[in-house]
Enzyme design. Structure first.
Site, short mmCIF file in Angstrom:
data_model
loop_
_atom_site.label_atom_id
_atom_site.label_comp_id
_atom_site.label_asym_id
_atom_site.label_seq_id
_atom_site.Cartn_x
_atom_site.Cartn_y
_atom_site.Cartn_z
N CYS A 4 -155.82 -40.16 61.63
CA CYS A 4 -155.33 -39.04 62.44
C CYS A 4 -156.43 -38.02 62.78
CB CYS A 4 -154.19 -38.34 61.72
SG CYS A 4 -154.51 -38.05 59.97
N HIS B 155 -153.04 -31.04 62.59
CA HIS B 155 -154.35 -30.85 61.98
C HIS B 155 -155.21 -29.94 62.87
CE1 HIS B 155 -153.29 -33.85 59.20
NE2 HIS B 155 -154.05 -34.86 59.58
#
Ligand code: A2P
Length: 338
Positions: free
Chosen positions: A130, A245
């Site tokens: 990710c 994130h």
């Protein structure tokens, strides 16, 4: 029109459920979906595409039915065991785990960055980590224009990336924090409380002192950008944020650049939204990126300590663009190539 049969493996997990959500939002030419998980979830009912689906246990015979594609989000061990079985039966696997990412025979693909890799595969395509996906979406136009010399990654990663147990540690942490309870036996995923804390520790530690997450970012960036010797260092940190994130990325270039031109290139690159206005305090935020597939880029400024370098703040939904949506984009590209 050709239609396809798709297996969703790990359909009950954090990523798998988002895979189902993203598939519902798309109108793919699919004639049949089958949802798989472990024996624990077999028989569980899941509502999907306006119907009730019964989750099936994943077994060695699950792919006998002749699937065209399988999206695996059930961890590395499950992928290692079942992906080869699926691909031997003619099913193309898009794998969200780290099982095959660094295998030189397996393409590691972010559709905005290296879609050409999808033309030659052997039945398994790896979805990158990710934190790597959002970074390379932002870096690709800069690599093309200015040729990257060195990257320093510092990440601020959400608990959803640690799966259901990571989310539980975060949620249970509030109660322990308020009660000033030092007992950490409630932790299921993390080595220390994540609530009201930052953990510079994602995945296991390696002999050189880096964590595996840091190693993944370094190696996967090199593979995707086709720069095996690119100088990269990384510090990856888990922060008490539920979703999305954030990354501070420092990049040094071989060539000089004009800052306005660089911003313009980012603004006109696929899947990037530039949010960068200090006057209005406008910059990418995790809470705004949540639920989106784009990569948000801001705080774009010259690194005045080197002759040609910049700092970026890059934010994206780690479960969507960082996992589910990127995997489904790969499936869409493969359908186009078919
Ligand atoms: P299950 O819910 O039945 O355990 P998360 O990362 O959120 O923990 O999700 C992991 C996903 O992978 C879940 O859907 C989980 O199913 C699935 N899974 C774990 N182990 C296996 C296995 N051996 N076979 C199939 N699916 C698995």
């Amino acid at each position: 029109m050709k239609t396809y049969k798709i297996a969703v493996v790990g359909a009950t997990g954090v990523v798998g459920r988002t895979v189902l959500k993203v598939l519902e939002e798309k109108n793919l030419p699919v004639s049949e979906y089958v949802l798989f998980a472990s024996s624990k979830s077999a028989g569980k009912k899941v509502s999907f595409m306006g119907k009730e689906y019964v989750v099936q246990e994943l077994t060695e015979h699950s792919f006998d039915k002749g699937f065209d594609f399988a999206i695996f989000s059930a961890g590395g061990e499950t992928s290692k065991k079942y992906s080869p079985i699926a691909s031997q039966k003619g099913c193309i696997v898009v794998d969200n785990s780290n099982a095959f990412r660094m295998d030189s025979t397996v393409p590691l693909v972010v559709p905005e960055v290296n879609p050409e890799e999808l033309k030659s595969h052997h039945g398994i395509i790896a979805n990158p980590n990710c934190s790597t996906i959002q970074a390379v979406v932002a870096l690709k136009p800069l690599e093309d224009a200015y040729h990257i010399k060195r990257i320093v990654y510092s990440t601020y990663q959400a608990v959803s990336g640690a799966g259901a147990k990571g989310i539980a540690d975060y949620q249970n942490g509030l109660k322990h924090y308020l009660e000033k309870d030092a007992d950490t036996s409630y932790l299921q995923k993390f080595a220390h409380p994540i609530f009201n804390n930052c953990l510079p520790h994602i995945d296991v530690f390696l002999e050189n002192g880096y964590t595996k997450e840091e190693e993944k970012m370094i190696n996967e960036t090199r593979k995707i950008l086709k720069r095996p010797d690119l100088k990269i260092t990384a510090t990856t940190v888990r922060v008490p944020v539920m979703n999305a994130h954030s990354e501070s990325i420092n990049v040094e270039f071989e060539k000089d650049f004009d800052l306005d031109e660089l911003k313009n290139k980012l603004e006109h690159s696929p899947s990037i939204i530039v949010e960068d206005n200090p006057q209005t305090e406008d910059y990418p935020l995790a809470i705004n990126a949540f639920g989106h597939d784009e990569v948000f880029v801001g705080r774009i400024r010259r690194d005045e300590s080197v002759s040609s370098g910049i700092n970026l703040w890059v934010v994206a939904d780690n479960i969507r663009k960082g996992a589910a949506s990127n995997a489904i984009q790969i499936v869409e590209k493969l359908m186009e190539l078919n």
